[in-house]
Scaffold this motif. Sequence first.
Motif, PDB file in Angstrom:
ATOM      1  N   LEU A 134       0.850  -1.186   0.000  1.00  0.00           N
ATOM      2  CA  LEU A 134       0.000   0.000   0.000  1.00  0.00           C
ATOM      3  C   LEU A 134       0.887   1.238   0.000  1.00  0.00           C
ATOM      4  O   LEU A 134       1.913   1.268   0.696  1.00  0.00           O
ATOM      5  N   ARG A 135       0.479   2.234  -0.754  1.00  0.00           N
ATOM      6  CA  ARG A 135       1.175   3.518  -0.723  1.00  0.00           C
ATOM      7  C   ARG A 135       0.365   4.455   0.158  1.00  0.00           C
ATOM      8  O   ARG A 135      -0.832   4.656  -0.073  1.00  0.00           O
ATOM      9  N   LEU A 136       1.028   5.016   1.150  1.00  0.00           N
ATOM     10  CA  LEU A 136       0.379   5.941   2.068  1.00  0.00           C
ATOM     11  C   LEU A 136       0.878   7.352   1.791  1.00  0.00           C
ATOM     12  O   LEU A 136       2.040   7.541   1.421  1.00  0.00           O
ATOM     13  N   LYS A 137       0.014   8.313   1.987  1.00  0.00           N
ATOM     14  CA  LYS A 137       0.396   9.729   1.915  1.00  0.00           C
ATOM     15  C   LYS A 137       0.052  10.318   3.270  1.00  0.00           C
ATOM     16  O   LYS A 137      -1.126  10.538   3.576  1.00  0.00           O
ATOM     17  N   LEU A 138       1.076  10.534   4.082  1.00  0.00           N
ATOM     18  CA  LEU A 138       0.886  11.030   5.438  1.00  0.00           C
ATOM     19  C   LEU A 138       1.376  12.469   5.528  1.00  0.00           C
ATOM     20  O   LEU A 138       2.213  12.896   4.735  1.00  0.00           O
ATOM     21  N   SER A 139       0.880  13.193   6.502  1.00  0.00           N
ATOM     22  CA  SER A 139       1.317  14.573   6.663  1.00  0.00           C
ATOM     23  C   SER A 139       1.713  14.813   8.117  1.00  0.00           C
ATOM     24  O   SER A 139       1.354  14.052   9.002  1.00  0.00           O
ATOM     25  N   GLY A 140       2.458  15.896   8.304  1.00  0.00           N
ATOM     26  CA  GLY A 140       2.892  16.262   9.643  1.00  0.00           C
ATOM     27  C   GLY A 140       4.396  16.285   9.746  1.00  0.00           C
ATOM     28  O   GLY A 140       5.106  16.195   8.741  1.00  0.00           O
ATOM     29  N   ASP A 141       4.880  16.371  10.976  1.00  0.00           N
ATOM     30  CA  ASP A 141       6.321  16.354  11.206  1.00  0.00           C
ATOM     31  C   ASP A 141       6.828  14.908  11.205  1.00  0.00           C
ATOM     32  O   ASP A 141       6.049  13.970  11.002  1.00  0.00           O
ATOM     33  N   ARG A 142       8.115  14.741  11.406  1.00  0.00           N
ATOM     34  CA  ARG A 142       8.731  13.403  11.358  1.00  0.00           C
ATOM     35  C   ARG A 142       8.028  12.417  12.297  1.00  0.00           C
ATOM     36  O   ARG A 142       7.731  11.297  11.928  1.00  0.00           O
ATOM     37  N   TRP A 143       7.799  12.851  13.532  1.00  0.00           N
ATOM     38  CA  TRP A 143       7.189  11.961  14.515  1.00  0.00           C
ATOM     39  C   TRP A 143       5.776  11.563  14.082  1.00  0.00           C
ATOM     40  O   TRP A 143       5.401  10.394  14.138  1.00  0.00           O
ATOM     41  N   THR A 144       4.999  12.525  13.636  1.00  0.00           N
ATOM     42  CA  THR A 144       3.618  12.270  13.229  1.00  0.00           C
ATOM     43  C   THR A 144       3.567  11.305  12.043  1.00  0.00           C
ATOM     44  O   THR A 144       2.726  10.400  12.009  1.00  0.00           O
ATOM     45  N   ILE A 145       4.457  11.474  11.100  1.00  0.00           N
ATOM     46  CA  ILE A 145       4.506  10.571   9.939  1.00  0.00           C
ATOM     47  C   ILE A 145       4.902   9.168  10.378  1.00  0.00           C
ATOM     48  O   ILE A 145       4.286   8.173   9.953  1.00  0.00           O
ATOM     49  N   ARG A 146       5.883   9.054  11.241  1.00  0.00           N
ATOM     50  CA  ARG A 146       6.324   7.735  11.708  1.00  0.00           C
ATOM     51  C   ARG A 146       5.221   7.025  12.494  1.00  0.00           C
ATOM     52  O   ARG A 146       4.958   5.842  12.288  1.00  0.00           O
ATOM     53  N   VAL A 147       4.557   7.752  13.394  1.00  0.00           N
ATOM     54  CA  VAL A 147       3.458   7.162  14.167  1.00  0.00           C
ATOM     55  C   VAL A 147       2.301   6.785  13.241  1.00  0.00           C
ATOM     56  O   VAL A 147       1.700   5.719  13.392  1.00  0.00           O
ATOM     57  N   GLY A 148       2.008   7.630  12.265  1.00  0.00           N
ATOM     58  CA  GLY A 148       0.946   7.319  11.304  1.00  0.00           C
ATOM     59  C   GLY A 148       1.254   6.070  10.501  1.00  0.00           C
ATOM     60  O   GLY A 148       0.360   5.269  10.205  1.00  0.00           O
ATOM     61  N   ALA A 149       2.526   5.886  10.144  1.00  0.00           N
ATOM     62  CA  ALA A 149       2.928   4.684   9.406  1.00  0.00           C
ATOM     63  C   ALA A 149       2.742   3.435  10.259  1.00  0.00           C
ATOM     64  O   ALA A 149       2.237   2.410   9.777  1.00  0.00           O
ATOM     65  N   VAL A 150       3.108   3.528  11.532  1.00  0.00           N
ATOM     66  CA  VAL A 150       2.925   2.390  12.443  1.00  0.00           C
ATOM     67  C   VAL A 150       1.441   2.086  12.603  1.00  0.00           C
ATOM     68  O   VAL A 150       1.020   0.923  12.510  1.00  0.00           O
ATOM     69  N   ARG A 151       0.656   3.114  12.808  1.00  0.00           N
ATOM     70  CA  ARG A 151      -0.788   2.917  12.982  1.00  0.00           C
ATOM     71  C   ARG A 151      -1.393   2.243  11.748  1.00  0.00           C
ATOM     72  O   ARG A 151      -2.170   1.294  11.862  1.00  0.00           O
ATOM     73  N   ALA A 152      -1.016   2.707  10.569  1.00  0.00           N
ATOM     74  CA  ALA A 152      -1.543   2.119   9.332  1.00  0.00           C
ATOM     75  C   ALA A 152      -1.111   0.664   9.189  1.00  0.00           C
ATOM     76  O   ALA A 152      -1.903  -0.193   8.790  1.00  0.00           O
ATOM     77  N   ALA A 153       0.146   0.372   9.514  1.00  0.00           N
ATOM     78  CA  ALA A 153       0.655  -0.996   9.392  1.00  0.00           C
ATOM     79  C   ALA A 153      -0.093  -1.951  10.316  1.00  0.00           C
ATOM     80  O   ALA A 153      -0.518  -3.039   9.898  1.00  0.00           O
ATOM     81  N   VAL A 154      -0.262  -1.539  11.554  1.00  0.00           N
ATOM     82  CA  VAL A 154      -0.952  -2.391  12.526  1.00  0.00           C
ATOM     83  C   VAL A 154      -2.410  -2.590  12.118  1.00  0.00           C
ATOM     84  O   VAL A 154      -2.920  -3.716  12.112  1.00  0.00           O
TER      85      VAL A 154
END
Length: 164
Positions: A134-154
């Motif tokens: 899956l290709r994700l398009k996340l926004s925010g600062d580094r931390w927000t993008i990293r947390v969003g990626a983890v949330r999406a993966a889980v």
Amino acid sequence: MPPDLLVTSAPAADLVAALAAAGQTVATAESLTAGLLSATIAGIPGASAVLRGGLIVYATDLKESLAGVSADTLAADGPVAATTAEQLAVGARRRCGADWGIALTGVAGPEPQDGRPVGTVFLGIAGPESTEVLRLKLSGDRWTIRVGAVRAAVTELVRIVRDE
């Protein structure tokens, strides 16, 4: 613990429960999240029954040497690509002997990388029968993008394991 990380706890608990119910295991290959996905899963009681381990492949050369991404893929597509995420997920699954391999590679910023804008993330999931990316398009600062990626993966792996 940053408040945003607490948001990932509920989906991670769902993942541990879903994997345990299915008698299955997971392994990770993480680039932009640098172990955050594995740490999030490991923070849930009962994780030791389902989390096999993980590969932190932040450096491009480690994607090849540790996770088994082909040199041709890295040369042609780069470290932030669907094909790379797919091979990372397969590599995590194989190297760690898990039922599921889950991979995250992307650009957390603050600058674009290899022509990919900040917030571009590829999520690869390799399972017993197939692999999807899956290709994700996340926004925010580094931390927000990293947390969003983890949330999406889980969240995505819970959906797949539960066959929803």
